[in-house]
Design a protein around this motif. Structure first.
Motif, mmCIF file in Angstrom:
data_model
loop_
_atom_site.group_PDB
_atom_site.id
_atom_site.type_symbol
_atom_site.label_atom_id
_atom_site.label_comp_id
_atom_site.label_asym_id
_atom_site.label_seq_id
_atom_site.Cartn_x
_atom_site.Cartn_y
_atom_site.Cartn_z
ATOM 1 N N SER A 1 0.774 -1.044 0.137
ATOM 2 C CA SER A 1 0.008 0.087 -0.201
ATOM 3 C C SER A 1 0.957 1.300 0.166
ATOM 4 N N PRO A 2 0.335 2.432 -0.608
ATOM 5 C CA PRO A 2 1.117 3.857 -0.647
ATOM 6 C C PRO A 2 0.861 4.528 0.604
ATOM 7 N N ASP A 3 -0.366 3.919 1.373
ATOM 8 C CA ASP A 3 -0.599 4.625 2.597
ATOM 9 C C ASP A 3 -0.739 3.651 3.905
ATOM 10 N N ASP A 4 -1.608 3.953 4.808
ATOM 11 C CA ASP A 4 -1.731 3.399 5.905
ATOM 12 C C ASP A 4 -2.833 2.209 5.870
ATOM 13 N N LYS A 5 -3.382 2.128 4.819
ATOM 14 C CA LYS A 5 -4.687 1.156 4.320
ATOM 15 C C LYS A 5 -3.979 -0.069 3.801
ATOM 16 N N ALA A 6 -4.155 -1.349 4.326
ATOM 17 C CA ALA A 6 -3.892 -2.400 4.032
ATOM 18 C C ALA A 6 -4.393 -2.946 2.601
ATOM 19 N N VAL A 7 -3.764 -3.520 1.768
ATOM 20 C CA VAL A 7 -3.897 -4.068 0.416
ATOM 21 C C VAL A 7 -5.102 -5.214 0.493
ATOM 22 N N ALA A 8 -6.364 -4.895 0.140
ATOM 23 C CA ALA A 8 -7.234 -5.662 0.261
ATOM 24 C C ALA A 8 -7.203 -7.210 -0.579
ATOM 25 N N GLU A 9 -6.982 -7.041 -1.742
ATOM 26 C CA GLU A 9 -6.827 -8.109 -2.651
ATOM 27 C C GLU A 9 -5.430 -8.708 -2.788
ATOM 28 N N PRO A 10 -5.164 -9.978 -2.606
ATOM 29 C CA PRO A 10 -3.956 -10.734 -2.899
ATOM 30 C C PRO A 10 -3.395 -10.485 -4.349
ATOM 31 N N GLY A 11 -2.036 -10.529 -4.298
ATOM 32 C CA GLY A 11 -1.571 -10.496 -5.764
ATOM 33 C C GLY A 11 -0.048 -10.872 -5.623
ATOM 34 N N VAL A 12 0.688 -11.054 -6.724
ATOM 35 C CA VAL A 12 2.085 -11.366 -6.911
ATOM 36 C C VAL A 12 2.641 -10.393 -7.715
ATOM 37 N N VAL A 13 4.089 -10.120 -7.897
ATOM 38 C CA VAL A 13 4.576 -9.356 -8.698
ATOM 39 C C VAL A 13 5.883 -10.045 -9.103
ATOM 40 N N ALA A 14 6.404 -9.360 -10.476
ATOM 41 C CA ALA A 14 7.594 -9.663 -11.037
ATOM 42 C C ALA A 14 8.260 -8.753 -11.631
ATOM 43 N N THR A 15 9.604 -8.677 -11.677
ATOM 44 C CA THR A 15 10.313 -7.563 -12.411
ATOM 45 C C THR A 15 11.181 -8.061 -13.350
ATOM 46 N N ALA A 16 11.590 -7.217 -14.488
ATOM 47 C CA ALA A 16 12.434 -7.433 -15.630
ATOM 48 C C ALA A 16 13.165 -5.996 -15.953
ATOM 49 N N LEU A 17 14.294 -6.136 -16.622
ATOM 50 C CA LEU A 17 15.056 -5.109 -17.120
ATOM 51 C C LEU A 17 14.171 -4.655 -18.319
ATOM 52 N N TRP A 18 13.635 -3.454 -18.575
ATOM 53 C CA TRP A 18 13.147 -3.140 -19.885
ATOM 54 C C TRP A 18 14.139 -2.404 -20.611
ATOM 55 N N ASP A 19 14.893 -1.452 -20.306
ATOM 56 C CA ASP A 19 16.320 -0.840 -20.881
ATOM 57 C C ASP A 19 17.053 -0.418 -19.942
ATOM 58 N N GLN A 20 17.990 0.275 -20.379
ATOM 59 C CA GLN A 20 19.338 0.646 -19.407
ATOM 60 C C GLN A 20 18.847 1.267 -18.139
ATOM 61 N N ALA A 21 17.889 2.262 -18.207
ATOM 62 C CA ALA A 21 17.274 2.917 -17.242
ATOM 63 C C ALA A 21 15.895 2.708 -16.598
ATOM 64 N N THR A 22 15.231 1.556 -17.210
ATOM 65 C CA THR A 22 13.889 1.196 -16.937
ATOM 66 C C THR A 22 13.645 -0.138 -16.346
ATOM 67 N N ILE A 23 12.814 -0.224 -15.565
ATOM 68 C CA ILE A 23 12.603 -1.652 -14.955
ATOM 69 C C ILE A 23 10.948 -1.895 -15.272
ATOM 70 N N SER A 24 10.794 -3.024 -15.890
ATOM 71 C CA SER A 24 9.161 -3.474 -16.215
ATOM 72 C C SER A 24 8.679 -4.063 -14.760
ATOM 73 N N VAL A 25 7.448 -3.758 -14.509
ATOM 74 C CA VAL A 25 6.900 -4.396 -13.342
ATOM 75 C C VAL A 25 5.589 -4.968 -13.497
#
Length: 317
Positions: A272-296
């Protein structure tokens, strides 16, 4: 989408390894920034800092060896990209080394079949300084740095308090054994801010989304000034060294920094970006997009269905 697939495909080895794989790197002086990245098929170690050896112990089970004792540190891991055609959620779990105090043990599982170990690449970060906590499922602090208290406030809910204001930072976490054990059942962990600016709220849930007391976790506060916290549509809520974020599709984001991150580790957590919990579950993955950018990519915990989720992303270079 094509660029995501191409970025992932660049790291895929041509042969999947069914037996033990050992990929040694040249020994180096002890490093402050300890991290490692394996190819999306987990066949080889592709980059890292302070890592001197990587072994595939068995399907979905790996040991990373570093150039110093890391037994008193914390370990977070994120899935490294998604192979073309992959349609299932993947999770990474951590523990202390099974082969000695210089090691970190990692497992990867898919939701294709409940708690099935399968090979997949990961991004691993070992934090031994700054602010971090390793907490068991009963709310006991097993080890940490700058931690002044841990309180279990509900079923699968914990408050971790540090010795400074961390509210302007990012928080990443991974389900992980506090010792050298294993994580028997797949679960997910989420982070959020707290009304106390020194405190982080952590929630542990099963893949169904229900809060559960079963899981221990490793929590890390961003130590290096390259990170971002977003809202549900990928907009920046707070950040450091971020030029822009972009939502390119449901659950598909790009984060561009003001310097090259191609030689860095990208660790992300649904949070969460604040003090409220994330209600729905989820998963995350990252990958390099270019020299200065990350894909999420953020997805549901069952099938690999893209779904918008807020996230915390930290870079270690």
């Amino acid at each position: 989408m094509l660029r995501w697939v191409r970025a992932v495909a660049l790291g895929v080895a041509t042969v999947l390894v069914a037996a033990l794989v050992t990929v040694p790197l040249a020994a180096a002086a002890p490093a402050t920034d300890l991290w490692a990245i394996t190819s999306p098929d987990a066949a080889q170690l592709t980059s890292g800092s302070g890592v001197v050896d990587y072994q595939r112990l068995d399907r979905g089970r790996y040991e990373f060896t570093f150039n110093q004792d890391v037994s008193n540190c914390s370990y977070t891991a994120t899935i490294n990209g998604l192979p073309p055609g992959d349609s299932w959620s993947w999770l990474a779990f951590t523990a202390s080394g099974h082969l000695g105090p210089f090691g970190v043990y990692v497992e990867t599982k898919t939701t294709l079949s409940y708690d099935t170990l399968e090979d997949h690449g990961v991004v691993l970060h070992v934090q031994c300084a700054g602010n971090y906590a390793v907490v068991d499922n009963k709310g006991n602090l097993r080890r940490g740095s700058g931690v002044t208290g841990v309180k279990k406030v509900g079923y699968g809910q914990f408050e971790v308090t540090f010795d400074r204001d961390v509210s302007a930072s990012s928080f990443v976490a991974t389900i992980g054994d506090p010792g050298a054990g294993r994580v028997d059942y797949s679960g997910v962990v989420f982070t959020a801010s707290h009304q106390n600016r020194n405190t982080v709220l952590v929630q542990t849930k099963g893949t169904s989304g229900r809060l559960t007391d079963y899981y221990s976790f490793h929590l890390q506060i961003a130590r290096y000034p390259t990170w971002v916290v977003t809202d549900y549509v990928g907009a920046v809520v707070r950040s450091s060294r971020v030029v822009r974020t972009e939502r390119v599709g449901r659950g598909d984001y790009r984060v561009t920094f003001n310097h090259a991150v191609s030689g860095c580790a990208a660790i992300a957590t649904i949070g969460s970006p604040d003090d409220k919990a994330v209600a729905e579950p989820g998963v995350v993955a990252t990958a390099l997009w270019d020299q200065a950018t990350i894909s999420v990519r953020t997805t549901t915990t069952s099938r690999q269905e893209p779904y918008d989720r807020p996230f915390h992303l930290q870079m270690t270079c």
